[in-house]
Design an enzyme around this catalytic site. Structure first.
Site, PDB file in Angstrom:
ATOM      1  N   TYR A  91       0.821  -1.367   0.141  1.00 57.40           N
ATOM      2  CA  TYR A  91      -0.051   0.156   0.012  1.00 57.40           C
ATOM      3  C   TYR A  91       0.809   1.406  -0.011  1.00 57.40           C
ATOM      4  CZ  TYR A  91      -3.563  -3.501   0.831  1.00 57.40           C
ATOM      5  OH  TYR A  91      -4.447  -4.206   0.926  1.00 57.40           O
ATOM      6  N   HIS A 413       3.829  -7.280  -4.724  1.00 63.31           N
ATOM      7  CA  HIS A 413       2.293  -7.406  -5.461  1.00 63.31           C
ATOM      8  C   HIS A 413       1.760  -6.257  -5.245  1.00 63.31           C
ATOM      9  CE1 HIS A 413       1.804  -8.700  -0.752  1.00 63.31           C
ATOM     10  NE2 HIS A 413       1.152  -7.600  -0.995  1.00 63.31           N
ATOM     11  N   TYR A 496     -11.244  -0.482  -0.446  1.00 65.49           N
ATOM     12  CA  TYR A 496     -11.119   0.207   1.296  1.00 65.49           C
ATOM     13  C   TYR A 496      -9.810   0.933   1.296  1.00 65.49           C
ATOM     14  CZ  TYR A 496      -8.224  -3.327   3.170  1.00 65.49           C
ATOM     15  OH  TYR A 496      -7.080  -4.168   3.511  1.00 65.49           O
ATOM     16  N   ARG A 497      -8.909   0.331   0.420  1.00 66.30           N
ATOM     17  CA  ARG A 497      -7.452   0.944   0.716  1.00 66.30           C
ATOM     18  C   ARG A 497      -6.579   0.414  -0.492  1.00 66.30           C
ATOM     19  NH1 ARG A 497      -4.048  -2.747   5.315  1.00 66.30           N
ATOM     20  NH2 ARG A 497      -2.310  -1.398   5.521  1.00 66.30           N
TER      21      ARG A 497
HETATM   22  C1  LIG Z   1       2.361 -10.312   2.797  1.00 67.03           C
HETATM   23  C2  LIG Z   1       1.825  -9.007   3.308  1.00 67.03           C
HETATM   24  C3  LIG Z   1       0.780  -9.458   4.261  1.00 67.03           C
HETATM   25  C4  LIG Z   1       0.039  -8.217   4.609  1.00 67.03           C
HETATM   26  N1  LIG Z   1      -0.997  -8.630   5.502  1.00 67.03           N
HETATM   27  C5  LIG Z   1      -1.640  -7.449   6.068  1.00 67.03           C
HETATM   28  C6  LIG Z   1      -2.743  -7.832   7.124  1.00 67.03           C
HETATM   29  O1  LIG Z   1      -2.730  -8.993   7.337  1.00 67.03           O
HETATM   30  N2  LIG Z   1      -3.464  -6.971   7.760  1.00 67.03           N
HETATM   31  C7  LIG Z   1      -3.241  -5.456   7.279  1.00 67.03           C
HETATM   32  O2  LIG Z   1      -3.772  -4.597   7.664  1.00 67.03           O
HETATM   33  N3  LIG Z   1      -2.026  -5.200   6.293  1.00 67.03           N
HETATM   34  C8  LIG Z   1      -1.336  -6.103   5.852  1.00 67.03           C
HETATM   35  N4  LIG Z   1      -0.299  -6.029   5.051  1.00 67.03           N
HETATM   36  C9  LIG Z   1       0.112  -4.579   4.740  1.00 67.03           C
HETATM   37  C10 LIG Z   1       1.067  -3.751   5.560  1.00 67.03           C
HETATM   38  O3  LIG Z   1       1.969  -4.539   5.441  1.00 67.03           O
HETATM   39  C11 LIG Z   1       0.439  -3.828   7.147  1.00 67.03           C
HETATM   40  O4  LIG Z   1      -0.803  -2.973   7.085  1.00 67.03           O
HETATM   41  C12 LIG Z   1       1.607  -2.805   7.948  1.00 67.03           C
HETATM   42  O5  LIG Z   1       0.970  -2.873   9.393  1.00 67.03           O
HETATM   43  C13 LIG Z   1       1.356  -1.413   7.609  1.00 67.03           C
HETATM   44  O6  LIG Z   1       2.623  -0.893   7.985  1.00 67.03           O
HETATM   45  P1  LIG Z   1       2.963   0.170   9.156  1.00 67.03           P
HETATM   46  O7  LIG Z   1       2.231  -0.393  10.334  1.00 67.03           O
HETATM   47  O8  LIG Z   1       4.359   0.389   9.332  1.00 67.03           O
HETATM   48  O9  LIG Z   1       2.271   1.536   8.815  1.00 67.03           O
HETATM   49  P2  LIG Z   1       2.772   2.889   7.873  1.00 67.03           P
HETATM   50  O10 LIG Z   1       3.904   2.606   7.059  1.00 67.03           O
HETATM   51  O11 LIG Z   1       3.854   3.616   9.081  1.00 67.03           O
HETATM   52  O12 LIG Z   1       1.821   3.818   7.878  1.00 67.03           O
HETATM   53  C14 LIG Z   1       0.843   3.632   6.954  1.00 67.03           C
HETATM   54  C15 LIG Z   1       0.266   4.977   6.500  1.00 67.03           C
HETATM   55  O13 LIG Z   1      -0.482   5.619   7.306  1.00 67.03           O
HETATM   56  C16 LIG Z   1      -0.150   7.081   7.572  1.00 67.03           C
HETATM   57  N5  LIG Z   1       0.485   7.332   8.685  1.00 67.03           N
HETATM   58  C17 LIG Z   1       1.415   6.383   9.629  1.00 67.03           C
HETATM   59  N6  LIG Z   1       1.545   6.902  10.719  1.00 67.03           N
HETATM   60  C18 LIG Z   1       0.973   8.067  10.794  1.00 67.03           C
HETATM   61  C19 LIG Z   1       0.795   9.052  11.673  1.00 67.03           C
HETATM   62  N7  LIG Z   1       1.631   8.793  12.764  1.00 67.03           N
HETATM   63  N8  LIG Z   1       0.347  10.100  11.599  1.00 67.03           N
HETATM   64  C20 LIG Z   1      -0.403  10.200  10.479  1.00 67.03           C
HETATM   65  N9  LIG Z   1      -0.260   9.453   9.381  1.00 67.03           N
HETATM   66  C21 LIG Z   1       0.470   8.496   9.533  1.00 67.03           C
HETATM   67  C22 LIG Z   1       1.128   7.507   6.355  1.00 67.03           C
HETATM   68  O14 LIG Z   1       0.317   7.681   5.240  1.00 67.03           O
HETATM   69  C23 LIG Z   1       1.443   5.984   6.085  1.00 67.03           C
HETATM   70  O15 LIG Z   1       2.232   5.874   4.761  1.00 67.03           O
HETATM   71  C24 LIG Z   1       0.321  -6.845   4.465  1.00 67.03           C
HETATM   72  C25 LIG Z   1       1.475  -6.579   3.609  1.00 67.03           C
HETATM   73  C26 LIG Z   1       2.334  -7.712   3.136  1.00 67.03           C
HETATM   74  C27 LIG Z   1       3.381  -7.389   2.048  1.00 67.03           C
END
Ligand SMILES: Cc1cc2nc3c(=O)[nH]c(=O)nc-3n(C[C@H](O)[C@H](O)[C@H](O)COP(=O)(O)OP(=O)(O)OC[C@H]3O[C@@H](n4cnc5c(N)ncnc54)[C@H](O)[C@@H]3O)c2cc1C
Length: 550
Positions: A91, A413, A496-497
């Site tokens: 994403y 992906h 949704y995303r």
């Molecule tokens: C194999 C695989 C499986 C996955 N499975 C899942 C799953 O089961 N469920 C799921 O939900 N996702 C899944 N994902 C997607 C993703 O990896 C996760 O959602 C992950 O937790 C998001 O990264 P993060 O928590 O570091 O968020 P970040 O990358 O830190 O944040 C996401 C976005 O939110 C905004 N943001 C973040 N922090 C802040 C802040 N403090 N203030 C304002 N805006 C902010 C920014 O725009 C940022 O780009 C998967 C991905 C892969 C590759």
């Protein structure tokens, strides 16, 4: 170095000096080898000029430092992009939507500020990962669970703000729904607390969401209206036990009744785990089976040519041959595993009740699962159990990795993920749409697929494309996703995303009354961020000076 558009090198250098004064020189990154780490490693623009790149990154350690960064950004009109742990693979990763942003990397703000076992809640900073919180809870033997997404290295805050999901009870697996209270630095550097947090000395910030007056938390998710510096979450009280059961149905038409009963049972709270559906006859494996196959490199067993031919026939609408084959061989058409968290005495009885309800499907058969009591003596050996028991891992990163059946590992992906109604009819219709799309795209015939059930009351269907190192293939696949957005919108289904590449298009499809919702978002943006410094373009919300006419 990539400069923020419209910012002179002199102003940029001055801003960097101010950032260094604010957070310390070692926490401002300007060298290419450091800034490159903020590229999206799953970028669909790999090697193309449109690839999103940052100009620099800055990693504050406190709320005050975040406020200073925002003040400096306003002074020099530097666009910022806030990330928590920046693991948003699939994403957008940690890359900004608008190239040239300075990434505000909140990984150093990783304090677990409060965990309450009595209230089953937590207050965390953005850099706290699921692994961090899980370890904290385990070390203190607290009787609470955190609902985890597949990758445990992400943050509670970033995941929830992007509307992420997990695998336990509906209430907890919807991560934004499970939050209670935020602290946010606004684009003018003002600090606010939402809900009860606005009451000085509040004793219930993580216990009552709304405070009084308009509930504004929602506008900070999938937006660019503030940098969230603290967030509260409700945790799942450790259940006494877990039980599961599987129902099997024999006919194609049974899908309708299976989904109807499943939904009634879930909406009524009788079953409270995430359902896992499959079709043994169509060769659709469940999420649990998939996790097991990923954990141990398991080649898929070869299937009988007769079965493959009958599946092809079923794809044309003639299911009778496939159904009789299944009945002869004892292979069910559909299966649904449903799950229960609760008292050991109660959960098997809930399953008994569900069996009664599923018996409305003629010929339904059942398999009882086993009763699991908590706390577990050790982590389960079965990897499929991790997410449903709230244990973080990185198991799912084996998706697309090199294996006996996949000699060519994927680079990454991109997924088209649309929300459809929870009905058998919608599942059939989305499969027809995907099949038509695959034909239009010149792709091989698609197998029927079943949705994922992350959200209560709706279902998610996914059409995945690989991210490759070949620019032409990536271009083609991006075009396919734009087309799917259009096709789904015609049916009344939205995503949704989505990664930055598609955010304008996805938001553009939510166009009721001449895009009045987007216009409302833009009015908020103009009012609270007149310089347009915060995360320009995120989810289609562009500041005035970058806005295209719709
Ligand atoms: C194999 C695989 C499986 C996955 N499975 C899942 C799953 O089961 N469920 C799921 O939900 N996702 C899944 N994902 C997607 C993703 O990896 C996760 O959602 C992950 O937790 C998001 O990264 P993060 O928590 O570091 O968020 P970040 O990358 O830190 O944040 C996401 C976005 O939110 C905004 N943001 C973040 N922090 C802040 C802040 N403090 N203030 C304002 N805006 C902010 C920014 O725009 C940022 O780009 C998967 C991905 C892969 C590759």
């Amino acid at each position: 170095m990539y400069l923020p558009p419209g910012v002179t090198p002199t102003d940029f250098a001055a801003a960097i000096r101010h950032f260094e004064t604010a957070v310390g020189k070692e926490w401002v990154f300007t060298k290419d080898e450091d800034v490159d780490l903020y590229k999206d490693s799953f970028s669909p623009f790999l090697g193309e000029p449109e690839e999103r790149v940052a100009s620099a990154a800055v990693a504050p350690d406190s709320v005050e430092q975040v406020q200073q960064i925002v003040r400096i950004a306003n002074q020099y009109k530097i666009p910022l992009y806030a990330i928590s742990t920046g693991r948003n693979l699939g994403y957008g990763g940690s890359a900004p939507v608008y190239s040239g942003c300075v990434v505000v990397d909140l990984k150093r703000m990783n304090r677990i500020l409060e965990v309450s076992e009595d209230h089953a809640s937590v207050l965390v900073e953005p850099g706290v990962s699921y692994f961090d919180l899980y370890r904290h809870i385990k070390e203190r033997k607290l009787k609470v669970w955190v609902d985890v997404p597949d990758p445990g290295w992400g943050s509670l805050v970033g995941n929830a703000l992007d509307h992420g999901g997990g695998y336990t009870r509906p209430y907890f697996r919807n991560h934004f729904d499970a939050h209670c209270g935020m602290e946010v630095v606004l684009p003018n550097a003002e600090l606010i607390r939402t809900g009860m947090g606005a009451l000085p000395g509040s004793k219930t910030w993580q216990q009552y969401k709304f405070g009084v007056g308009p509930w504004v938390d929602g506008i900070f998710s999938q937006s660019n209206f503030g940098i969230v510096t603290k967030m509260g979450f409700w945790l799942m009280p450790q259940p006494e036990a877990y039980f599961s059961g599987t129902v099997y149905a024999q006919k194609h038409e049974d899908l309708h009744q299976l989904i109807r009963v499943l939904t009634i049972l879930e909406d009524g709270g009788i079953t409270n785990g995430m359902p896992d559906t499959s079709s043994p006859l169509l060769g659709i494996i469940s999420i649990a089976e998939q996790a097991r196959m990923l954990a141990v490199d398991t080649p898929q067993a070869a299937e009988e040519p007769q079965l493959l031919a009958l599946r092809d026939k079923a794809a044309t609408g003639d299911y009778t041959g496939l159904e009789s084959y299944g009945q002869r061989k004892g292979i069910p058409y559909w299966s649904a595993t449903i799950k229960f968290y609760g008292p050991a005495k109660v959960v098997p009885l809930q399953w008994e009740y569900c069996k009664e309800k599923f018996s409305a499907i003629a010929g339904a058969t059942f398999k009882d699962g086993e009763l699991v009591r908590f706390p577990l003596a050790s982590d389960p050996t079965d990897q499929a159990r991790f997410p449903e028991f709230g244990i973080p891992s990185l198991n799912n990163f084996s998706i697309g990795a090199e294996s006996s059946t996949n000699p060519q590992p994927l680079h990454g992906h991109m997924w088209f993920t649309c929300i459809i109604p929870r009905t058998g009819a919608a599942i059939i219709e989305v499969n027809q749409m995907f099949a038509a799309a695959a034909r239009e795209f010149g792709l091989p015939e698609l197998r029927f697929q079943l949705p994922a059930w992350y959200w209560q009351r709706s279902a998610i269907c996914i059409f995945g494309f690989p991210v490759t190192t070949d620019i032409e293939t990536n271009k083609k696949n991006r075009g396919h996703i734009f087309r799917l957005i259009e096709m789904a919108a015609k049916k009344g289904w939205g995503e949704y995303r989505t990664p930055p590449a598609y955010q304008d298009a996805v938001v553009g499809a939510y166009s009721f009354n001449n895009h009045s919702l987007l216009k409302f978002h833009e009015s908020i943006k103009d009012a609270i961020d007149p310089n347009g410094i915060l995360s320009p373009g995120r989810y289609g919300i562009w500041p005035k000076h970058l806005r295209k006419k719709i």
